[in-house]
Design an enzyme around this catalytic site. Sequence first.
Site, PDB file in Angstrom:
ATOM      1  N   ARG A 161     -46.095  36.176  -9.590  1.00 20.20           N
ATOM      2  CA  ARG A 161     -45.138  36.568 -10.625  1.00 20.20           C
ATOM      3  C   ARG A 161     -44.035  37.429 -10.020  1.00 20.20           C
ATOM      4  O   ARG A 161     -44.162  38.000  -8.951  1.00 20.20           O
ATOM      5  CB  ARG A 161     -45.855  37.275 -11.767  1.00 20.20           C
TER       6      ARG A 161
ATOM      7  N   ARG B 115     -35.540  37.284 -18.306  1.00 19.59           N
ATOM      8  CA  ARG B 115     -36.859  37.638 -18.827  1.00 19.59           C
ATOM      9  C   ARG B 115     -36.742  39.041 -19.411  1.00 19.59           C
ATOM     10  O   ARG B 115     -35.829  39.811 -19.062  1.00 19.59           O
ATOM     11  CB  ARG B 115     -37.928  37.652 -17.724  1.00 19.59           C
TER      12      ARG B 115
ATOM     13  N   TYR C  64     -50.864  25.454 -18.989  1.00 21.25           N
ATOM     14  CA  TYR C  64     -50.931  26.790 -19.601  1.00 21.25           C
ATOM     15  C   TYR C  64     -50.364  26.770 -21.016  1.00 21.25           C
ATOM     16  O   TYR C  64     -51.007  27.202 -21.969  1.00 21.25           O
ATOM     17  CB  TYR C  64     -50.156  27.778 -18.728  1.00 21.25           C
TER      18      TYR C  64
ATOM     19  N   GLU D 295     -49.762  24.391 -23.196  1.00 17.38           N
ATOM     20  CA  GLU D 295     -50.483  23.636 -24.221  1.00 17.38           C
ATOM     21  C   GLU D 295     -51.875  24.210 -24.455  1.00 17.38           C
ATOM     22  O   GLU D 295     -52.399  24.146 -25.568  1.00 17.38           O
ATOM     23  CB  GLU D 295     -50.557  22.152 -23.854  1.00 17.38           C
TER      24      GLU D 295
ATOM     25  N   ASP E 107     -38.773  25.879 -15.537  1.00 19.79           N
ATOM     26  CA  ASP E 107     -38.695  27.341 -15.601  1.00 19.79           C
ATOM     27  C   ASP E 107     -37.785  27.718 -16.778  1.00 19.79           C
ATOM     28  O   ASP E 107     -36.622  27.325 -16.810  1.00 19.79           O
ATOM     29  CB  ASP E 107     -38.090  27.845 -14.278  1.00 19.79           C
TER      30      ASP E 107
HETATM   31  N1  UDP Z   1     -39.127  34.260  -9.960  1.00 23.64           N
HETATM   32  C1  UDP Z   1     -38.273  34.470  -8.880  1.00 23.64           C
HETATM   33  N2  UDP Z   1     -38.819  34.837  -7.677  1.00 23.64           N
HETATM   34  C2  UDP Z   1     -40.156  35.019  -7.504  1.00 23.64           C
HETATM   35  C3  UDP Z   1     -41.024  34.809  -8.611  1.00 23.64           C
HETATM   36  C4  UDP Z   1     -40.466  34.427  -9.813  1.00 23.64           C
HETATM   37  O1  UDP Z   1     -37.058  34.328  -8.993  1.00 23.64           O
HETATM   38  O2  UDP Z   1     -40.567  35.355  -6.381  1.00 23.64           O
HETATM   39  C5  UDP Z   1     -38.541  33.902 -11.251  1.00 23.64           C
HETATM   40  C6  UDP Z   1     -39.145  32.678 -11.924  1.00 23.64           C
HETATM   41  O3  UDP Z   1     -38.533  31.503 -11.468  1.00 23.64           O
HETATM   42  C7  UDP Z   1     -38.879  32.967 -13.380  1.00 23.64           C
HETATM   43  C8  UDP Z   1     -38.960  34.489 -13.476  1.00 23.64           C
HETATM   44  O4  UDP Z   1     -38.778  34.974 -12.150  1.00 23.64           O
HETATM   45  O5  UDP Z   1     -37.579  32.556 -13.732  1.00 23.64           O
HETATM   46  C9  UDP Z   1     -40.268  35.004 -14.027  1.00 23.64           C
HETATM   47  O6  UDP Z   1     -41.295  34.372 -13.335  1.00 23.64           O
HETATM   48  P1  UDP Z   1     -42.813  34.764 -13.489  1.00 23.64           P
HETATM   49  O7  UDP Z   1     -43.603  33.819 -12.657  1.00 23.64           O
HETATM   50  O8  UDP Z   1     -42.997  36.214 -13.252  1.00 23.64           O
HETATM   51  O9  UDP Z   1     -43.129  34.556 -15.042  1.00 23.64           O
HETATM   52  P2  UDP Z   1     -42.758  33.416 -16.115  1.00 23.64           P
HETATM   53  O10 UDP Z   1     -41.971  34.144 -17.126  1.00 23.64           O
HETATM   54  O11 UDP Z   1     -41.958  32.331 -15.476  1.00 23.64           O
HETATM   55  O12 UDP Z   1     -44.073  32.922 -16.598  1.00 23.64           O
END
Ligand code: UDP
Length: 319
Positions: free
Chosen positions: A188, A213, A147, A149, A273
């Site tokens: 997500r 985030r 994703y 790259e 992550d």
């Molecule tokens: N995350 C989490 N539990 C979940 C899904 C995601 O703790 O059930 C965490 C994930 O590890 C990341 C953050 O939430 O640190 C955001 O993840 P997401 O997949 O929504 O988006 P990203 O910003 O990583 O692309």
Amino acid sequence: MSKQRALVTGGAGFLGSHLCDALLGEGYSVVVADNLLTGRKSNIEHLRNDSRFEFQDVDINQPFDCGPVDYVFHLACPASPVDYTVHGIETLQVGSIGTFHALDVARKYNAKYFISSTSECYGDPLEHPQKETYWGHVNPIGPRSVYDEAKRFGEAVTMAYHRYYKVDTRIVRIFNTYGPRMQLNDGRVVPNFMKQAFRGEELTVYGDGNQTRSFCYVSDEIDGFIRLSKSDEHFPVNIGNPAEFTILECAKMVLKVTGSKSQIRYEPLPQDDPKQRRPDITKARTLLGWEPKIDLETGLKMSLEYFRNAALEEKTTNA
Ligand code: UDP
């Protein structure tokens, strides 16, 4: 009313479908090119009877032409870590070949062009908050690289078409956006927590939950898209909400707004992550007069009905 026609690649997706609504509101007629790999017809069902709206089942990794257009919005791409890990090859293809094809359409019709890029371009950032001038800290061979790259390459092709062919381009870097029409199972964090909260299941926090985030409600994000689309800025612009939360705080917020009694369960942190993410939006503020209006608690409340229905509907279907 303008008679302008806009093409939205990925227009059946979460952000794509909200963009279609906004463009119709702006007076455009809209054609969507989407192969429904991760998009869904239900996202655009409400537009079916609008004579200014058209859906074409098109794989943009093949050369394509949906007819003359004045604006190309290139959003097609699997966009959740679960989706782009499962569809890694398609993700690389759409970021590269698909982006060439979308730019070729803009070039052919002398149309303006807008590409959705991502805060993932910054990788696991060493600069915080992230300004557009930061080049990023991306693992080029890790599981997320398909994703990251692809999107970085998409930005490079876009700038090249601008420099070599004078295509009138724009690049938005999107930070975590949420709201109605997100796929419940796209993995997500907001859909996962909402689904788990409504079903009384444990909320799965990855790692210690201290990673951060910055969450932007979908209407704010789309407002930023529209403003950028009308500007003459060719370099990337961050559009995201700078209010930063740890994932644990996000989990607690979901429990609060849903009134759920679910517990929290800790699971391993996925590889690469990012530990922190927050946009510096000075550029969007000064250039576009853009500012997010909806804070996380309000946005989650505005999303409650959608996620409740989706969570309970699917549970019944699967029962
Ligand atoms: N995350 C989490 N539990 C979940 C899904 C995601 O703790 O059930 C965490 C994930 O590890 C990341 C953050 O939430 O640190 C955001 O993840 P997401 O997949 O929504 O988006 P990203 O910003 O990583 O692309």
